[in-house]
Write a protein that holds these residues in place. Structure first.
Motif, PDB file in Angstrom:
ATOM      1  N   CYS A 320      38.466  41.696  44.545  1.00  0.00           N
ATOM      2  CA  CYS A 320      39.161  41.092  43.408  1.00  0.00           C
ATOM      3  C   CYS A 320      38.631  39.695  43.075  1.00  0.00           C
ATOM      4  O   CYS A 320      38.424  38.867  43.947  1.00  0.00           O
ATOM      5  N   CYS A 322      40.345  37.749  40.805  1.00  0.00           N
ATOM      6  CA  CYS A 322      41.446  37.068  40.118  1.00  0.00           C
ATOM      7  C   CYS A 322      41.470  35.608  40.609  1.00  0.00           C
ATOM      8  O   CYS A 322      40.872  35.288  41.631  1.00  0.00           O
ATOM      9  N   CYS A 325      42.438  35.202  44.393  1.00  0.00           N
ATOM     10  CA  CYS A 325      41.451  35.699  45.346  1.00  0.00           C
ATOM     11  C   CYS A 325      40.171  34.856  45.283  1.00  0.00           C
ATOM     12  O   CYS A 325      39.529  34.601  46.308  1.00  0.00           O
ATOM     13  N   HIS A 347      47.898  37.171  42.259  1.00  0.00           N
ATOM     14  CA  HIS A 347      47.018  38.335  42.301  1.00  0.00           C
ATOM     15  C   HIS A 347      47.686  39.518  41.591  1.00  0.00           C
ATOM     16  O   HIS A 347      47.087  40.172  40.739  1.00  0.00           O
TER      17      HIS A 347
HETATM   18 ZN   LIG Z   1      43.201  39.141  43.303  1.00  0.00          ZN
END
Ligand SMILES: [Zn+2]
Ligand SMILES: [Zn+2]
Length: 367
Positions: A320, A322, A325, A347
């Motif tokens: 991920c 995002c 993360c 997240h």
């Molecule tokens: Zn994430």
């Protein structure tokens, strides 16, 4: 016309008969079960909650129904409905991520969150919702709440809250419409809500119609009444319908009524469930945050809930990208400690926003 419905009431003297009811066919009704000799705690006892609608206790002619009349045209205030609208916790800043809420930035606040905290409510009412949240975006007040709470709220209460909170939009009052209640009971609750709604439509905020009803007739009546107030955006509360296996059936009733009464101009929001087979409709939910509180995150191209059981186990193999993360990767830490609800929440929020947008979660790196 039938002489008497399953409820046992004579249709000729029944106040519901005609535009509201074509003869009761509610085989799941708990009062019908009571007539057949079934006994339930809290229902057949002296304090039975259905006494005021029981055909054996009440003469139908004495039942008064508040039929709502259209009094105003609802405003159009929202600039577009996002595909995923996060419900946030007004009292928990770990659910506040305004920067990362997708455009047009919109959040839903539950009125019930404010009602249970006098302190919070006083502050939000003094500053207005947008000021209190320090949000550069649109606010929607949700009136979906537990039954006991909705029964306590009068029209004046709703007016006071909405005038001081100054949201861009609000849901009309929730109502108790369960399929195993006697229809008179759910009709009374629905009509009470719609009666208040026709007054609330005069407020300077957009009215979003809550689609409620214990059967097709009630869903249709609800949408029809809201459409007479020029409501174009609707929300279908779906959590209980899913739980009872009724979601598809009631979604079909809602869509049919929207087509018939609102036409092609309507927008439908599925409220209270994060993802379904029906991602063609915008969704609103708090699950992203509830799951974060349970230390659970979404993974994959279709949501798989991954529970973070180990204190150090997270993100090692997660692709991920995002903001939550990414920050962890930049800091070269390969785990989020499980007590970091905020990081998991961000997240999850980003994940659901991606899931409901074009391209899906692939753009976060999932495959
Ligand atoms: Zn994430
Ligand atoms: Zn991750």
């Amino acid at each position: 016309m039938v002489e008497a419905g399953l409820c046992g009431r004579s249709c000729l003297s029944c106040p519901l008969h005609g535009p509201l009811c074509s003869g009761c066919d509610n085989r799941g009704c708990l009062v019908l079960a009571c007539f057949k000799g079934k006994r339930y705690t809290g229902i057949n006892a002296a304090g039975c909650i259905y006494t005021s609608v029981c055909p054996r206790k009440v003469d139908a002619r004495s039942v008064k129904l508040d039929i709502p009349l259209p009094t105003a045209k609802a405003r159009q205030r929202l600039k577009k409905t996002p595909r995923f609208i996060p419900i946030i916790k007004a009292g928990d800043r770990r659910s506040w991520f305004w920067r990362w809420v997708a455009e047009p930035r919109t959040v839903i606040v539950k009125l019930h969150d404010l009602m249970v905290s006098p302190e919070l409510s006083a502050q939000a009412e003094a500053e207005g919702l947008r000021g209190y949240l320090n949000l550069d975006g649109q606010t929607i007040v949700s009136t979906v709440m537990p039954d006991e709470a909705m029964a306590r709220l009068s029209l004046e209460d709703y007016q006071r809250y909405l005038k001081s909170l100054e949201p861009d939009a609000f849901f009309n009052p929730d109502s108790e419409t369960y399929i195993d209640d006697p229809r008179l009971y759910s009709w009374r609750s629905l009509l009470r809500s719609l009666k208040m709604t026709s007054e609330l439509a005069k407020l300077d905020a957009e009215l979003i119609g809550l689609i409620k009803g214990a059967n097709r007739e009630q869903v249709r009546y609800c949408v029809k009444t809201l459409s007479q107030l020029s409501v174009t955006k609707y929300a279908l509360p779906s959590r209980e319908l899913w739980r009872d296996g009724l979601f598809k059936e009631f979604l079909a009733y809602a869509l049919e009524a929207l087509e018939d009464y609102v036409g092609g101009r309507y927008q439908l929001i599925i409220y209270g469930r994060p993802y379904t087979w029906a991602t063609e409709y915008p969704h609103a939910s708090l699950s992203w945050f509830i799951n974060a509180q349970k230390r659970a995150c979404y993974q994959g191209t279709q949501p798989i809930i991954h529970y973070i059981l180990d204190d150090h186990l997270y993100c090692d193999e997660c692709p991920c990208n995002c903001p939550a993360c990414q920050e962890i990767k930049e800091e070269q830490v390969t785990y989020i400690r499980v007590n970091n609800v905020k990081a998991i929440a961000l997240h999850n929020l980003t994940y659901l926003q991606a899931l409901h947008s074009e391209g899906g979660t692939r753009k976060l790196g999932f495959r």
